[in-house]
Scaffold this active site. Sequence first.
Site, PDB file in Angstrom:
ATOM      1  N   ARG A  24      42.526  45.620  44.961  1.00 41.42           N
ATOM      2  CA  ARG A  24      43.973  45.670  45.135  1.00 41.42           C
ATOM      3  C   ARG A  24      44.888  46.025  44.209  1.00 41.42           C
ATOM      4  NH1 ARG A  24      45.212  40.255  48.191  1.00 41.42           N
ATOM      5  NH2 ARG A  24      47.418  41.083  48.383  1.00 41.42           N
ATOM      6  N   CYS A  37      50.767  37.533  42.691  1.00 42.65           N
ATOM      7  CA  CYS A  37      49.466  37.871  43.511  1.00 42.65           C
ATOM      8  C   CYS A  37      50.017  38.411  44.713  1.00 42.65           C
ATOM      9  CB  CYS A  37      48.884  36.512  44.083  1.00 42.65           C
ATOM     10  SG  CYS A  37      49.973  35.245  44.769  1.00 42.65           S
TER      11      CYS A  37
END
Length: 285
Positions: free
Chosen positions: A181, A241
């Site tokens: 990611r 995050c």
Amino acid sequence: MAEDDPGILVSTAWLAAHLKDPDLRVLDATMFLPGVDRDARAEYEQQHIPGARFFDIDDISDNRSDLPHMAPTTEKFMSRLRAMGVGDGHQVVVYDTHGLFSAARVWWLFRLMGQRHIAVLDGGLPKWLAEERPVEDMAPIIRDRHMTVRRQNQMVKDVTQVSAASKLGDHTILDARSAARFRGEAPEPREGLRKGHIPGSLNVPYTELLNDDGTMKDVAALRAVFDAAGADLSQPVITTCGSGTTAAIINLALERIGVLDHALYDGSWTEWGAFPTLPVATGDA
């Protein structure tokens, strides 16, 4: 409060020994990522550590924001915790059903609100169950207690502050998402977000901070993870995050190794990745 201050992490043995302390409060802070077909509250009601209250991260948040589970106002935090029977003089221990995942977010949230006597159960419910320790399905008896809150604004960053830090390079920005990611190779679990990372940020996947049993690595191993990522921990640190949950695991790890100048980007990639005017980097750096 228990006489022996447990610090920021408590073992299952410590919690078992102190479970009946009158000023101990245990919180189940389990939450699941979008797309996971599980109900955290329902699972809590089926079984939880004796006396535990359920801390609903999505409810105890700023519901005025379009972003998920942003930090609540001090007034909302105080009222919700009072209704849960958690307040001044309590030692709070928070856990989740993953091992160590969303519990760190609640640890950070308590610290943001000026609460010092807050610890995470190392290994969480999986370790507790593996050791055949007791669970129950009964709701706890609640008695109101006032909580004094002093918000520590230096522990949270907004998009403007993170954008400035990214441009100036005067903070170390650490991203807790997976490497795929971070590099922009894997899709985001939330629709409509660009792929990649904040320019200048470094990747420290939260899973690298944990042992196979869901406990946090020791101090030496944690330092090795940060060193391998190239993190300059002499600078102030900002963690990020997907939505501000697993970033808190980095904050917890930093605290464990004695790095105290750290903050969390509450909007995280859910906010940054949705802004078309904010720059995005891909690849390893």
